[in-house]
Design an enzyme around this catalytic site. Structure first.
Site, PDB file in Angstrom:
ATOM      1  N   GLU A 198      57.534  40.681  40.219  1.00  0.00           N
ATOM      2  CA  GLU A 198      57.278  42.131  40.239  1.00  0.00           C
ATOM      3  C   GLU A 198      58.473  42.910  40.779  1.00  0.00           C
ATOM      4  O   GLU A 198      58.352  43.718  41.717  1.00  0.00           O
ATOM      5  CB  GLU A 198      56.027  42.422  41.063  1.00  0.00           C
ATOM      6  N   GLU A 389      49.858  37.163  35.552  1.00  0.00           N
ATOM      7  CA  GLU A 389      48.866  37.476  36.591  1.00  0.00           C
ATOM      8  C   GLU A 389      47.845  38.415  35.987  1.00  0.00           C
ATOM      9  O   GLU A 389      48.216  39.377  35.318  1.00  0.00           O
ATOM     10  CB  GLU A 389      49.500  38.197  37.795  1.00  0.00           C
TER      11      GLU A 389
HETATM   12  C1  BG6 Z   1      50.629  40.987  42.591  1.00  0.00           C
HETATM   13  C2  BG6 Z   1      51.426  39.976  43.355  1.00  0.00           C
HETATM   14  O1  BG6 Z   1      51.034  42.241  43.030  1.00  0.00           O
HETATM   15  O2  BG6 Z   1      49.284  41.101  42.798  1.00  0.00           O
HETATM   16  C3  BG6 Z   1      50.600  38.919  44.046  1.00  0.00           C
HETATM   17  O3  BG6 Z   1      52.410  39.365  42.555  1.00  0.00           O
HETATM   18  C4  BG6 Z   1      49.346  39.535  44.597  1.00  0.00           C
HETATM   19  O4  BG6 Z   1      51.387  38.279  45.010  1.00  0.00           O
HETATM   20  C5  BG6 Z   1      48.543  40.086  43.433  1.00  0.00           C
HETATM   21  O5  BG6 Z   1      48.586  38.677  45.366  1.00  0.00           O
HETATM   22  C6  BG6 Z   1      47.205  40.659  43.803  1.00  0.00           C
HETATM   23  O6  BG6 Z   1      47.355  41.595  44.826  1.00  0.00           O
HETATM   24  P1  BG6 Z   1      46.507  41.475  46.161  1.00  0.00           P
HETATM   25  O7  BG6 Z   1      46.981  42.579  47.007  1.00  0.00           O
HETATM   26  O8  BG6 Z   1      45.096  41.615  45.748  1.00  0.00           O
HETATM   27  O9  BG6 Z   1      46.804  40.139  46.712  1.00  0.00           O
END
Ligand code: BG6
Length: 491
Positions: A198, A389
């Site tokens: 990211e 993701e």
């Molecule tokens: C992304 C990141 O922003 O979102 C992860 O690459 C992160 O590391 C994921 O865990 C989800 O966000 P959060 O704040 O729910 O953990």
């Protein structure tokens, strides 16, 4: 409608959110190791010593440590990443469970500080290299292709203090040296690499918090950091291809979709400009090898002056990525008008979209946004794309029979897989999908364990209590079926 035969189904994690074992086998401290737990209401804090006194400040993007501060662990604080889910000692069990689901790929990151504990050592730490070798060998045992993020929000603390969070071009050499060690070391074991997780959040998040963190100074810092990271990424891509022509290297973008709230042309233009700043700025440099025309406008808006050399510009051209990868959780609405109905959540801000539902953490569920994003991006860059993701962070309950009925998660994922199918039908060369937090892990944003994404439940709570026992949720069996049927059976 079906997914390509070699589609890479799997799940994604990051070292600091799963491994734990933060100070064993020679590992140095990462920035996340001095980051406390938080919640939706309270930000995570960075703890450090300033003039000999223990202090803390919010761990918001672009915030970093104050001048002269030295990161420190406060024995009265709780640091969730120190143990996380102890993947370091459970990796065999966890990878076996991924294999049981039929994973074709497993996205994980390498903790830079296991390889170079401070970041600037002459030689890498053998114990760190061995750990990841064992993890990759375990993946290979089950024909799971590792997808490795070289840097996932975990710079060595020492480098971050010394070079003020990428404000010195020496960081480029440190990163490239580290990346080259990985490319040499894991040749034959790893094929897919991502340079920075990211990367675009450095600028994207500045406007999102409204916390006085979006000054010209903050933008200067963010754009300079990005420039050094672009060059580091490009040099790493080039080195990877020289070391092994079979290596496939991608960028990684936080893919939050923006929509205009109204048809007011000012809203529509603002929306386009937000796409440029938040999404295309990084994607263009990493995929096209040069800064887009709108970069000058973005810099001028904040009086930014960058250290960019001719050599840097040449390297950007030579180091374009092979694949475009991104995270996708939600969309946002932007407007130039005053709004009453606002979204409150971590990493989510702005006006509320009346057509969408929001998670407990204020994230809008928007599968159509995923289709939209895929189509826009593939049309712009015409290189293979991967969703690395995606998922729903939710509180899970273990029922008296020891089960977790997470139909809300199944619903969320089903809708997003359908959206990917539509994009593929539309011609997008989508090569894989790794759901976020395939096993429960520490939330990056809030430091909570209770914000769970996994197919596998891990018995650990927000205060660090629990047996760390792993339990398959209903979604575990559902995803297994999805993979087995190549995305055809989504019921
Ligand atoms: C992304 C990141 O922003 O979102 C992860 O690459 C992160 O590391 C994921 O865990 C989800 O966000 P959060 O704040 O729910 O953990």
């Amino acid at each position: 409608m079906s997914f390509p035969k070699n589609f890479l189904w799997g799940g994604a994690t990051a070292a600091n959110q799963i491994e734990g074992a933060y100070n064993v086998d020679g590992k140095g401290l990462s920035v996340t190791d001095i980051t406390t737990a938080g919640s939706l209401e309270h930000p995570r804090m960075l703890t450090y010593k300033l003039n000999g006194k223990l202090e803390e400040s919010p761990a918001l993007p672009g915030a970093g440590l104050p001048e002269g501060a030295v990161g420190a662990i406060d024995s009265n604080e709780y640091y969730p990443n120190h143990v996380a889910i102890d993947f370091y000692h459970h990796y065999k069990e966890d990878i076996k469970m991924f294999a049981d689901m039929g994973f074709k790929t497993f996205r994980l990151s390498i903790a830079w500080t296991r390889i170079f504990p401070k970041g600037d050592e002459e030689k890498p730490n053998q114990a760190g290299l061995d750990f990841y070798r064992h993890v990759f060998e375990e993946c290979k045992k089950y024909d799971i292709e590792p997808l490795v993020t070289i840097s996932h929000y975990e710079d060595p603390l020492y480098l971050s203090e010394k070079y003020h969070d990428w404000q010195d071009r020496k960081m480029i050499d440190m990163y490239v040296k580290y990346a080259k060690v990985l490319f040499e070391e894991y040749k034959g074991l790893v094929k897919y690499w991502l340079t920075f997780n990211e990367i675009n959040t450095a600028v994207m998040m500045l406007d999102m918090f409204g916390n006085n963190n979006n000054s010209d100074e903050a933008y200067q810092h963010a754009y300079q950091k990005l420039h050094y990271q672009f060059v580091a990424s490009a040099r790493a891509v080039k080195a990877a291809h020289e070391i092994d022509p079979n290596y496939v290297v991608g960028n990684m973008i936080c893919g939050i979709v923006d929509y205009p709230l109204t048809p007011d042309p000012k809203d529509v233009l603002k929306c386009r400009h937000d796409w440029e700043k938040n999404i295309f700025y990084c994607g263009d440099v990493q995929c096209k090898g040069k800064y887009p025309t709108f970069a000058k406008r973005l810099w001028n808006e904040h009086n930014v002056h960058l250290d960019i050399t001719d050599q840097d510009l040449e390297d950007l051209v030579k180091g374009t990525v092979d694949i475009y990868t991104f995270s996708y959780y939600m969309s946002n609405v932007v407007t130039t008008h005053e709004v009453k109905d606002k979204v409150g959540g971590n990493f989510a801000a702005g006006a509320k979209n009346p057509y969408l539902n929001y998670s407990e953490w204020g994230w809008a569920t928007d599968p159509t946004g995923l289709q939209y994003y895929l189509e826009v991006i593939y049309d712009r860059y015409e290189i293979p794309v991967m969703v690395v993701e995606n998922g729903l962070g939710a509180v899970d309950q273990v029922t008296s029979d020891g089960k977790i009925h997470d139909d809300y998660r199944i619903d969320y994922l089903r809708q997003h897989i359908e959206a990917m199918q539509k994009a593929i039908d539309d011609g997008v060369d989508l090569i894989g999908y790794t759901t976020w937090g395939c096993i429960d892990l520490v939330s990056a944003g809030t430091g909570q364990m209770s914000k769970r994404y996994g197919f596998i439940y891990v018995d650990r709570d927000d205060n660090g209590e629990g047996s760390l026992k792993r339990l398959p949720k209903d979604s575990f069996y559902w995803y297994k079926k999805v993979i087995e049927s190549q995305g055809e059976d989504l019921d």
